[in-house]
Design a protein around this motif. Structure first.
Motif, PDB file in Angstrom:
ATOM      1  N   ASP A 143      13.594  -0.856  82.960  1.00 33.79           N
ATOM      2  CA  ASP A 143      12.848  -1.347  81.803  1.00 33.79           C
ATOM      3  C   ASP A 143      12.013  -2.536  82.257  1.00 33.79           C
ATOM      4  O   ASP A 143      12.466  -3.360  83.044  1.00 33.79           O
ATOM      5  N   ILE A 144      10.801  -2.619  81.725  1.00 36.99           N
ATOM      6  CA  ILE A 144       9.913  -3.743  82.024  1.00 36.99           C
ATOM      7  C   ILE A 144      10.182  -4.846  81.013  1.00 36.99           C
ATOM      8  O   ILE A 144      10.243  -4.595  79.809  1.00 36.99           O
ATOM      9  N   ASP A 145      10.328  -6.077  81.496  1.00 35.49           N
ATOM     10  CA  ASP A 145      10.453  -7.240  80.611  1.00 35.49           C
ATOM     11  C   ASP A 145       9.069  -7.720  80.218  1.00 35.49           C
ATOM     12  O   ASP A 145       8.802  -7.995  79.057  1.00 35.49           O
ATOM     13  N   ASP A 146       8.185  -7.845  81.205  1.00 38.29           N
ATOM     14  CA  ASP A 146       6.803  -8.224  80.927  1.00 38.29           C
ATOM     15  C   ASP A 146       5.906  -7.626  81.998  1.00 38.29           C
ATOM     16  O   ASP A 146       6.356  -7.224  83.062  1.00 38.29           O
ATOM     17  N   ILE A 147       4.632  -7.545  81.648  1.00 39.30           N
ATOM     18  CA  ILE A 147       3.653  -6.927  82.541  1.00 39.30           C
ATOM     19  C   ILE A 147       2.412  -7.799  82.603  1.00 39.30           C
ATOM     20  O   ILE A 147       2.081  -8.504  81.643  1.00 39.30           O
ATOM     21  N   SER A 148       1.741  -7.767  83.749  1.00 39.87           N
ATOM     22  CA  SER A 148       0.482  -8.490  83.936  1.00 39.87           C
ATOM     23  C   SER A 148      -0.458  -7.577  84.714  1.00 39.87           C
ATOM     24  O   SER A 148      -0.039  -6.531  85.213  1.00 39.87           O
ATOM     25  N   PRO A 149      -1.717  -7.959  84.857  1.00 38.38           N
ATOM     26  CA  PRO A 149      -2.630  -7.141  85.659  1.00 38.38           C
ATOM     27  C   PRO A 149      -2.189  -7.034  87.126  1.00 38.38           C
ATOM     28  O   PRO A 149      -2.604  -6.136  87.837  1.00 38.38           O
ATOM     29  N   GLY A 150      -1.325  -7.955  87.577  1.00 38.11           N
ATOM     30  CA  GLY A 150      -0.909  -7.945  88.976  1.00 38.11           C
ATOM     31  C   GLY A 150       0.470  -7.374  89.244  1.00 38.11           C
ATOM     32  O   GLY A 150       0.870  -7.215  90.395  1.00 38.11           O
ATOM     33  N   GLY A 151       1.221  -7.049  88.182  1.00 38.96           N
ATOM     34  CA  GLY A 151       2.559  -6.506  88.393  1.00 38.96           C
ATOM     35  C   GLY A 151       3.417  -6.625  87.154  1.00 38.96           C
ATOM     36  O   GLY A 151       2.908  -6.846  86.056  1.00 38.96           O
ATOM     37  N   PHE A 152       4.725  -6.481  87.319  1.00 34.20           N
ATOM     38  CA  PHE A 152       5.629  -6.635  86.196  1.00 34.20           C
ATOM     39  C   PHE A 152       7.005  -7.083  86.637  1.00 34.20           C
ATOM     40  O   PHE A 152       7.301  -7.137  87.827  1.00 34.20           O
ATOM     41  N   TYR A 153       7.820  -7.426  85.634  1.00 35.34           N
ATOM     42  CA  TYR A 153       9.198  -7.835  85.883  1.00 35.34           C
ATOM     43  C   TYR A 153      10.113  -6.719  85.411  1.00 35.34           C
ATOM     44  O   TYR A 153      10.085  -6.338  84.240  1.00 35.34           O
ATOM     45  N   LEU A 154      10.883  -6.151  86.341  1.00 36.53           N
ATOM     46  CA  LEU A 154      11.821  -5.084  86.020  1.00 36.53           C
ATOM     47  C   LEU A 154      13.201  -5.668  85.788  1.00 36.53           C
ATOM     48  O   LEU A 154      13.724  -6.397  86.640  1.00 36.53           O
ATOM     49  N   VAL A 155      13.799  -5.348  84.664  1.00 34.60           N
ATOM     50  CA  VAL A 155      15.137  -5.816  84.321  1.00 34.60           C
ATOM     51  C   VAL A 155      16.152  -4.856  84.926  1.00 34.60           C
ATOM     52  O   VAL A 155      16.083  -3.645  84.709  1.00 34.60           O
ATOM     53  N   SER A 156      17.096  -5.412  85.712  1.00 33.14           N
ATOM     54  CA  SER A 156      18.111  -4.555  86.322  1.00 33.14           C
ATOM     55  C   SER A 156      19.161  -5.374  87.045  1.00 33.14           C
ATOM     56  O   SER A 156      18.865  -6.441  87.581  1.00 33.14           O
ATOM     57  N   ASP A 157      20.375  -4.857  87.061  1.00 33.67           N
ATOM     58  CA  ASP A 157      21.418  -5.403  87.928  1.00 33.67           C
ATOM     59  C   ASP A 157      21.374  -4.708  89.277  1.00 33.67           C
ATOM     60  O   ASP A 157      21.989  -5.146  90.237  1.00 33.67           O
ATOM     61  N   PHE A 158      20.651  -3.584  89.345  1.00 30.10           N
ATOM     62  CA  PHE A 158      20.454  -2.838  90.584  1.00 30.10           C
ATOM     63  C   PHE A 158      19.179  -3.386  91.220  1.00 30.10           C
ATOM     64  O   PHE A 158      18.079  -3.131  90.738  1.00 30.10           O
ATOM     65  N   LEU A 159      19.320  -4.196  92.265  1.00 26.29           N
ATOM     66  CA  LEU A 159      18.184  -4.931  92.819  1.00 26.29           C
ATOM     67  C   LEU A 159      17.839  -4.462  94.222  1.00 26.29           C
ATOM     68  O   LEU A 159      18.718  -4.181  95.034  1.00 26.29           O
ATOM     69  N   PHE A 160      16.547  -4.393  94.496  1.00 29.65           N
ATOM     70  CA  PHE A 160      16.057  -4.094  95.842  1.00 29.65           C
ATOM     71  C   PHE A 160      15.808  -5.405  96.573  1.00 29.65           C
ATOM     72  O   PHE A 160      15.652  -6.458  95.954  1.00 29.65           O
ATOM     73  N   GLU A 161      15.716  -5.331  97.878  1.00 35.09           N
ATOM     74  CA  GLU A 161      15.407  -6.518  98.672  1.00 35.09           C
ATOM     75  C   GLU A 161      13.925  -6.862  98.528  1.00 35.09           C
ATOM     76  O   GLU A 161      13.081  -5.987  98.337  1.00 35.09           O
ATOM     77  N   LYS A 162      13.632  -8.153  98.647  1.00 38.80           N
ATOM     78  CA  LYS A 162      12.246  -8.607  98.641  1.00 38.80           C
ATOM     79  C   LYS A 162      11.486  -7.850  99.724  1.00 38.80           C
ATOM     80  O   LYS A 162      11.969  -7.671 100.834  1.00 38.80           O
ATOM     81  N   GLY A 163      10.289  -7.381  99.385  1.00 37.17           N
ATOM     82  CA  GLY A 163       9.460  -6.638 100.333  1.00 37.17           C
ATOM     83  C   GLY A 163       9.609  -5.128 100.249  1.00 37.17           C
ATOM     84  O   GLY A 163       8.810  -4.392 100.820  1.00 37.17           O
ATOM     85  N   THR A 164      10.624  -4.631  99.527  1.00 43.08           N
ATOM     86  CA  THR A 164      10.810  -3.187  99.385  1.00 43.08           C
ATOM     87  C   THR A 164       9.611  -2.589  98.660  1.00 43.08           C
ATOM     88  O   THR A 164       9.184  -3.089  97.625  1.00 43.08           O
ATOM     89  N   GLU A 165       9.051  -1.524  99.220  1.00 41.38           N
ATOM     90  CA  GLU A 165       7.892  -0.868  98.634  1.00 41.38           C
ATOM     91  C   GLU A 165       8.311   0.456  98.007  1.00 41.38           C
ATOM     92  O   GLU A 165       9.162   1.156  98.547  1.00 41.38           O
ATOM     93  N   PHE A 166       7.703   0.767  96.871  1.00 48.45           N
ATOM     94  CA  PHE A 166       7.981   2.040  96.220  1.00 48.45           C
ATOM     95  C   PHE A 166       6.880   2.350  95.219  1.00 48.45           C
ATOM     96  O   PHE A 166       6.060   1.498  94.883  1.00 48.45           O
ATOM     97  N   SER A 167       6.849   3.587  94.751  1.00 45.96           N
ATOM     98  CA  SER A 167       5.896   4.017  93.732  1.00 45.96           C
ATOM     99  C   SER A 167       6.569   3.939  92.372  1.00 45.96           C
ATOM    100  O   SER A 167       7.781   4.119  92.261  1.00 45.96           O
ATOM    101  N   MET A 168       5.772   3.690  91.352  1.00 44.26           N
ATOM    102  CA  MET A 168       6.282   3.590  89.994  1.00 44.26           C
ATOM    103  C   MET A 168       5.411   4.416  89.065  1.00 44.26           C
ATOM    104  O   MET A 168       4.193   4.431  89.206  1.00 44.26           O
ATOM    105  N   VAL A 169       6.049   5.108  88.146  1.00 44.87           N
ATOM    106  CA  VAL A 169       5.354   5.926  87.160  1.00 44.87           C
ATOM    107  C   VAL A 169       5.700   5.379  85.785  1.00 44.87           C
ATOM    108  O   VAL A 169       6.876   5.165  85.479  1.00 44.87           O
TER     109      VAL A 169
END
Length: 119
Positions: A37-63
């Motif tokens: 779930d997104i907490d907030d969004i901006s033109p440059g990205g967003f904040y994903l709410v989760s206890d399941f966290l990736f490491e800084k720098g992890t790249e992935f695609s989002m739909v």
């Protein structure tokens, strides 16, 4: 407030908008699709709410689709910062700040339209 989170929040270049959006994350490092779930969004990205966290720098695609739009966006991004706490001392639940790597012209236009209509 966690100093690392405070520093990341202070470096923001864009205003944020709260948006009830679900994101599907896909990537080589992910064994399966993951929903966030997104907490907030901006033109440059967003904040994903989760206890399941990736490491800084992890790249992935989002739909995802923005509220009021049926257009599905597929963007690439990476974890810019991680907030491991869930105590809300910093105003955010546990989660990750995601920076968009690149947006094509149509995706940027859709995001820009969303922000101009929701400010």
């Amino acid at each position: 407030m966690n100093e690392m989170v405070k520093d990341a929040m202070d470096k923001r270049r864009h205003d944020r908008i709260s948006a009830p959006v679900r994101v599907i994350a896909k990537g080589q490092e992910l064994e399966a699709e993951v929903w966030f779930d997104i907490d907030d969004i901006s033109p440059g990205g967003f904040y994903l709410v989760s206890d399941f966290l990736f490491e800084k720098g992890t790249e992935f695609s989002m739909v995802f689709s923005l509220p009021g739009s049926e257009e599905e966006l597929t963007v690439k991004g990476k974890v810019a910062w991680v907030n491991m706490t869930n105590d809300n001392a910093n105003g955010k639940p546990a989660g990750m700040g995601i920076a968009f790597d690149s947006l094509d012209r149509d995706e940027q236009e859709i995001l820009n339209r969303f922000f101009s209509e929701n400010r």
